[in-house]
Design a protein around this motif. Structure first.
Motif, PDB file in Angstrom:
ATOM      1  N   SER A 186     -32.540  11.465  -8.925  1.00  0.00           N
ATOM      2  CA  SER A 186     -31.533  13.153  -9.255  1.00  0.00           C
ATOM      3  C   SER A 186     -32.428  13.568  -8.510  1.00  0.00           C
ATOM      4  N   GLN A 187     -31.766  13.200  -6.982  1.00  0.00           N
ATOM      5  CA  GLN A 187     -32.288  14.950  -6.119  1.00  0.00           C
ATOM      6  C   GLN A 187     -31.202  15.671  -5.759  1.00  0.00           C
ATOM      7  N   PRO A 188     -31.496  16.653  -5.216  1.00  0.00           N
ATOM      8  CA  PRO A 188     -29.458  17.250  -4.781  1.00  0.00           C
ATOM      9  C   PRO A 188     -30.174  17.246  -3.575  1.00  0.00           C
ATOM     10  N   ASP A 189     -29.487  18.120  -2.673  1.00  0.00           N
ATOM     11  CA  ASP A 189     -28.959  17.678  -0.645  1.00  0.00           C
ATOM     12  C   ASP A 189     -30.066  18.188  -0.717  1.00  0.00           C
ATOM     13  N   TRP A 190     -30.483  18.231   0.569  1.00  0.00           N
ATOM     14  CA  TRP A 190     -32.086  18.415   1.539  1.00  0.00           C
ATOM     15  C   TRP A 190     -31.718  19.891   0.940  1.00  0.00           C
ATOM     16  N   TYR A 191     -30.645  20.963   1.484  1.00  0.00           N
ATOM     17  CA  TYR A 191     -31.069  22.036   0.971  1.00  0.00           C
ATOM     18  C   TYR A 191     -31.486  22.702   0.165  1.00  0.00           C
ATOM     19  N   MET A 192     -31.387  21.543  -0.481  1.00  0.00           N
ATOM     20  CA  MET A 192     -31.385  22.772  -1.982  1.00  0.00           C
ATOM     21  C   MET A 192     -32.676  22.168  -2.628  1.00  0.00           C
ATOM     22  N   GLY A 193     -33.188  20.836  -2.132  1.00  0.00           N
ATOM     23  CA  GLY A 193     -34.423  20.392  -2.478  1.00  0.00           C
ATOM     24  C   GLY A 193     -35.375  21.248  -2.535  1.00  0.00           C
ATOM     25  N   TRP A 194     -35.593  22.025  -1.842  1.00  0.00           N
ATOM     26  CA  TRP A 194     -36.859  22.871  -2.045  1.00  0.00           C
ATOM     27  C   TRP A 194     -36.199  23.788  -3.157  1.00  0.00           C
ATOM     28  N   LEU A 195     -36.123  24.503  -3.674  1.00  0.00           N
ATOM     29  CA  LEU A 195     -35.461  24.285  -4.809  1.00  0.00           C
ATOM     30  C   LEU A 195     -36.402  23.568  -6.124  1.00  0.00           C
ATOM     31  N   ASP A 196     -35.769  22.033  -5.423  1.00  0.00           N
ATOM     32  CA  ASP A 196     -35.605  21.648  -6.986  1.00  0.00           C
ATOM     33  C   ASP A 196     -37.250  21.374  -6.913  1.00  0.00           C
ATOM     34  N   GLY A 197     -38.453  21.453  -5.784  1.00  0.00           N
ATOM     35  CA  GLY A 197     -39.782  21.031  -5.269  1.00  0.00           C
ATOM     36  C   GLY A 197     -40.212  22.056  -6.469  1.00  0.00           C
ATOM     37  N   ALA A 198     -39.843  23.343  -6.020  1.00  0.00           N
ATOM     38  CA  ALA A 198     -41.006  24.105  -6.895  1.00  0.00           C
ATOM     39  C   ALA A 198     -40.466  23.884  -8.419  1.00  0.00           C
ATOM     40  N   VAL A 199     -39.181  23.522  -8.801  1.00  0.00           N
ATOM     41  CA  VAL A 199     -39.112  23.106 -10.242  1.00  0.00           C
ATOM     42  C   VAL A 199     -40.241  21.962 -10.655  1.00  0.00           C
TER      43      VAL A 199
ATOM     44  N   VAL B 233     -41.068  18.562  -0.115  1.00  0.00           N
ATOM     45  CA  VAL B 233     -41.538  17.677   0.008  1.00  0.00           C
ATOM     46  C   VAL B 233     -41.447  16.739  -1.963  1.00  0.00           C
ATOM     47  N   SER B 234     -42.186  17.841  -2.364  1.00  0.00           N
ATOM     48  CA  SER B 234     -41.899  18.371  -3.866  1.00  0.00           C
ATOM     49  C   SER B 234     -40.643  17.645  -4.420  1.00  0.00           C
ATOM     50  N   GLY B 235     -39.610  18.179  -3.592  1.00  0.00           N
ATOM     51  CA  GLY B 235     -38.599  17.630  -4.792  1.00  0.00           C
ATOM     52  C   GLY B 235     -38.833  15.886  -4.404  1.00  0.00           C
ATOM     53  N   GLY B 236     -38.508  15.552  -3.557  1.00  0.00           N
ATOM     54  CA  GLY B 236     -38.444  14.024  -3.771  1.00  0.00           C
ATOM     55  C   GLY B 236     -40.156  13.366  -4.158  1.00  0.00           C
ATOM     56  N   ASN B 237     -41.127  13.698  -4.792  1.00  0.00           N
ATOM     57  CA  ASN B 237     -42.157  13.360  -4.985  1.00  0.00           C
ATOM     58  C   ASN B 237     -42.237  11.765  -5.558  1.00  0.00           C
ATOM     59  N   ASP B 238     -41.079  11.691  -6.621  1.00  0.00           N
ATOM     60  CA  ASP B 238     -40.919  10.106  -6.616  1.00  0.00           C
ATOM     61  C   ASP B 238     -40.408   8.785  -6.535  1.00  0.00           C
ATOM     62  N   ILE B 239     -39.873   9.283  -5.063  1.00  0.00           N
ATOM     63  CA  ILE B 239     -39.654   8.644  -3.807  1.00  0.00           C
ATOM     64  C   ILE B 239     -40.722   8.076  -3.317  1.00  0.00           C
ATOM     65  N   ILE B 240     -41.484   9.256  -3.170  1.00  0.00           N
ATOM     66  CA  ILE B 240     -43.169   9.259  -2.587  1.00  0.00           C
ATOM     67  C   ILE B 240     -43.721   8.168  -3.747  1.00  0.00           C
ATOM     68  N   ALA B 241     -43.671   8.726  -4.359  1.00  0.00           N
ATOM     69  CA  ALA B 241     -44.443   7.823  -5.740  1.00  0.00           C
ATOM     70  C   ALA B 241     -44.000   6.701  -5.169  1.00  0.00           C
ATOM     71  N   THR B 242     -42.758   6.171  -5.703  1.00  0.00           N
ATOM     72  CA  THR B 242     -42.738   4.740  -5.319  1.00  0.00           C
ATOM     73  C   THR B 242     -42.756   4.128  -3.649  1.00  0.00           C
TER      74      THR B 242
ATOM     75  N   PRO C  84     -29.948  11.006  -2.475  1.00  0.00           N
ATOM     76  CA  PRO C  84     -29.804  12.361  -1.256  1.00  0.00           C
ATOM     77  C   PRO C  84     -31.084  12.338  -0.361  1.00  0.00           C
ATOM     78  N   VAL C  85     -32.189  12.117  -0.730  1.00  0.00           N
ATOM     79  CA  VAL C  85     -33.701  12.405   0.165  1.00  0.00           C
ATOM     80  C   VAL C  85     -33.544  11.364   0.846  1.00  0.00           C
ATOM     81  N   SER C  86     -32.595  10.332   1.151  1.00  0.00           N
ATOM     82  CA  SER C  86     -32.689   9.400   2.810  1.00  0.00           C
ATOM     83  C   SER C  86     -31.821  10.191   3.141  1.00  0.00           C
TER      84      SER C  86
END
Lengths: 555, 260
Positions: free
Chosen positions: A299-312, A392-401, B233-235
């Motif tokens: 579950s991720q937000p669209d890219w422009y919100m991603g940095w906040l998700d990453g910070a959390v 990048v932190s916001g996508g840590n699970d996608i990077i992990a898999t 949304p990441v991709s």
């Protein structure tokens, strides 16, 4: 024959308009308006055009979307969801996607255009920042632009929350949790916004009004102000021969930019439409309807919100603690409310921060080359690096898999990197800028390396350096070079403390942070001296008076 | 009756009652429990052949009698389904220690997997390999399957079964291309980090619905074009920048270059 009739008809029409509203004055003014030409000046245009695309496709979507969380049974043509009890908002988004001709294409164009809208705003901001286009007199436009950028993020979030699918509902749950994390008033604000306990039934109609009426209205007003200021203040231009702070060198709006900008609009529309046709975006049919209990992996937000998700995601959980029986959610408060504030305030105030360092009150219409302002460029790259690491932190699970790494290792590494890499990026960028400036000096003083090696009769080797043409040289020596400000004495001759002395001291410190390390452009005298050094001055120094630097105020 | 009544104060009466109670509860439990003890019958030959295979390939870790030791689990009672899943997907025998056994090419023949399963199943009753009817996607309800999948599976396996990250390098694998039988077996045996979804949490019919849903996800053409991995949304953000904005900046450079 036909051309004369057409011309006559056009003339009549023009006359008709002129006699009634005095159109000729405006047309004359705008048609003769000169704009300088450079590809980087079109980044803002991309944002403007994607906004127009958003308005057009958005109007289409409103014809079919129902902003209500009323229960309904889905009976449309998408079989994987047949017979499920869903909200009207979700069902109408599905039916506009699958049962309205061209509906899915419109939805996908709308969403891609939204991602590109924010991306274009960001790149436009990069251009404005790194070239110093925000300096006097354009500080207001920088602030308007920053506000537009922040509103675009909110507008995007409100938009993708409307379909009431599983992912958007998860996003709203997070938004409500962030509000709840505000001490004391958080729960009241959350109840106020959602009309009671989350999720409630109010949020979809409210978000809809915000998304299609309130924010677009504010956007239109701010964009208009942004463009009026652009016309009134005239566009900045890159330094070059014949370009000064007092003129604008370029082409008139009519016919050159009418054609160019008109064509570019269709290019932007074409590319967005192509993406909408080829690439799935926000597959709400796959996410399913929102229900508070399920949640999907990734579950991720669209890219422009991603940095906040990453910070959390990076903030450790121990920041949540209890005081007198009340829970303080520092783990949410810090990354989701405090950090965004700390990041956006310096961004909005940056034009004044730099003014304190330079003490420069002049107008600037000539842009800086980023290398000539090493500290600003370094700070910009530092901010971008920080932002990227959070993204990048916001996508840590996608990077992990996808990279087969441990999510714990990724998160812990990023916790460290987010503190280490941005300052490093600042230092490295600043050094690169200073190096490039040294290279520029070298070029001005000794000319361009030709690659031709001579051997003298004595066996000495030397490379022939070809002196720069005066146009090329001007580009490398025209810029200002600031020196650190000296704070005025804190006390007058009678020993009375001067008001504002403390702030002056801060400004002086800031100034030395900015300008302590500097490479100054070559002066005519230095150039003269360099030419005399060269083997008997075999090249004539041409146009040395042209290479004179503009005098600096206050130095 | 009087004989029984006369002995009701016998010192052993309490013990007898407790024993009887335990017996009744035990029998009733065994009768009611939806445990699917060994549906397919395996011949003694299969068990013998399976034991040989077991001793050669599995006993180093799981013990000569499948009793397990230390961190290696006992296989007594795991059933044929667990063997068919673990060996059939190549996860066992474990190739290397790591956070999680990955899915690799299975080196055993179907016959050998069946024999191994028969041996492990002979040790104690456990979940059996599902029948062809159990995993028949055409008997499942796709829409209901999507609901159940979203509620029970999506939090780890993602909304379309594309997989997701777990802690410390563990992960919920991508379900694309996993056979219906293996999906079913994973639900009833709960391999590695996965919880067990027995027949009372997800009924056999609901399991079939899930299988039908996963089949539909795999075979249906994505309605919106290229699905970009169906990972959210990441991709999409990556494509917005790498394709959308790069193309637009490229066009801007092109337009700018023509003029000067």
């Amino acid at each position: 024959m036909s051309t004369t009739t057409t011309a006559k008809a056009a003339g009549n029409l023009g006359n008709w308009a002129d006699e009634r509203v005095g159109a000729s004055k405006g047309v004359k003014f705008l048609a003769r308006k000169i704009f300088p030409d450079h590809w980087s000046f079109m980044l803002g245009e991309v944002a403007l055009y994607s906004f127009i695309i958003l308005l057009l496709t958005g109007v289409f979507l409103t014809f079919f979307y129902i902003p209500s969380v009323g229960h309904t049974v889905y009976t449309g043509s998408y079989e994987q969801l047949a017979g499920q009890t869903v909200s009207e908002a979700y069902a109408s988004t599905l039916s506009l996607s699958f049962d309205v001709r061209g509906g899915l294409l419109m939805r996908q164009i709308h969403h891609w255009a939204a991602l590109i809208f924010v991306a274009a705003i960001v790149t436009h901001m990069f251009r404005v920042f790194f070239t110093g286009a925000f300096r006097k007199p354009r500080e207001i436009n920088w602030v308007i632009g920053s506000v537009l950028a922040l509103l675009a993020i909110i507008e995007g979030f409100a938009g993708y929350s409307l379909p009431d699918d599983l992912l958007s509902g998860t996003g709203l749950r997070i938004a409500s949790s962030i509000i709840l994390a505000i001490p004391v008033v958080g729960s009241y604000i959350s109840f106020f916004l959602f009309g009671g306990q989350f999720p409630g039934e109010e949020f979809i109609p409210r978000l809809y009004t915000i998304h299609v009426l309130l924010l677009p209205g504010i956007f239109l007003a701010l964009i208009t102000a942004h463009l009026i200021l652009l016309v009134v203040q005239k566009h900045t231009q890159y330094p070059g021969p014949g370009r000064t702070n007092e003129n604008v060198v370029g082409y008139p709006l009519f016919p050159v930019y009418m054609a160019k900008a008109g064509g570019f609009f269709f290019i932007v529309f074409g590319i967005t439409a192509l993406m909408g046709a080829l690439f799935t975006i926000n597959p709400i049919w796959a996410y399913g309807a929102y229900h508070p209990s399920p949640v999907t992996a990734g579950s991720q937000p669209d890219w422009y919100m991603g940095w906040l998700d990453g910070a959390v995601r990076l903030t450790p959980g121990f920041l949540e603690f209890q005081v007198l029986g009340f829970t303080v959610s520092g783990n949410i408060l810090l990354p989701a409310l405090i950090i965004p504030g700390l990041v956006t305030m310096p961004m909005i105030l940056y034009p004044w921060i730099e003014q304190w360092a330079t003490g420069d009150k002049r107008e600037h219409h000539l842009l800086d080359r980023p290398r000539n302002v090493p500290t600003r460029t370094g700070l910009g790259v530092m901010a971008i690096t920080f932002y990227l690491l959070l993204l990048v932190s916001g996508g840590n699970d996608i990077i992990a898999t996808h990279l087969r790494l441990s999510i714990n290792d990724i998160t812990n590494s990023l916790r460290l990197l987010v503190f280490v890499v941005p300052p490093l990026a600042y230092v490295v960028t600043k050094r690169i800028c200073l190096g490039l400036q040294r290279k520029d000096r070298e070029k001005v003083l000794h000319g361009r390396e030709t690659g031709v090696i001579y051997r003298t009769e004595e066996g000495e080797f030397f490379e022939v350096h070809e002196p720069l043409g005066e146009h090329d040289r001007w580009l490398l020596v025209q810029h200002d070079s600031f020196r650190p400000l000296d704070p005025a004495p804190a006390e007058d001759e009678r020993g009375v403390k001067r008001p504002g002395a403390r702030f002056d001291k801060v400004k002086a410190k800031l100034s030395s942070f900015y300008f302590e390390d500097r490479i100054e452009p070559v002066t005519p005298a230095e150039l003269e001296a360099a030419h005399h050094e060269h083997h008997g001055g075999h090249e004539a120094v041409e146009g040395s008076d042209e290479a004179e630097r503009p005098a600096l105020a206050g130095h | 009756m009087t004989a029984l009544a006369a002995r009701r104060r016998h010192p052993l009466a309490a013990a007898a009652i407790v024993l009887l109670g335990l017996l009744v509860t035990g029998v009733a439990y065994a009768a009611v429990t939806p445990g699917r003890a060994q549906a397919t019958t395996a011949s003694a030959d299969d068990v013998a052949a399976g034991k040989k295979l077991f001793l050669a390939n599995c006993s180093t870790c799981h013990g000569l009698n499948a009793e397990g030791r230390n961190e290696f689990p006992s296989l007594i009672g795991v059933g044929a389904a667990a063997v068919d899943f673990q060996v059939g997907t190549g996860r066992m025998p474990l190739q290397a220690t790591g956070p999680q056994a990955p899915k690799v090419v299975n080196k055993f023949s179907d016959e050998e997997v069946r024999q191994l399963a028969a041996y492990v199943a002979s040790l104690a009753p456990g979940p059996a390999v599902p029948s062809a009817e159990d995993v028949d996607a055409s008997k499942g309800d796709v829409s209901n399957g999507s609901l159940i999948f979203r509620t029970n599976c999506a939090m780890c396996h993602n909304f379309n079964g594309k997989g997701g990250a777990l802690t410390r390098g563990k992960y919920a694998p991508n379900l694309e291309g996993v056979t219906p039988t293996h999906v079913y077996e994973a639900m009833v045996t709960g391999p590695q980090s996965m919880p067990v979804f027995n027949d009372s949490t997800i009924t056999p019919q609901e399991k079939r619905d899930i299988i039908a849903y996963l089949q539909a996800v795999e075979t249906d053409t994505p309605p919106g074009g290229v699905s970009l991995g169906s990972i959210g949304p990441v991709s999409e953000g990556l494509v917005a920048w790498a394709v959308g904005l790069s193309l637009l900046v490229g066009c801007a450079v092109w337009l700018g270059a023509k003029a000067s």
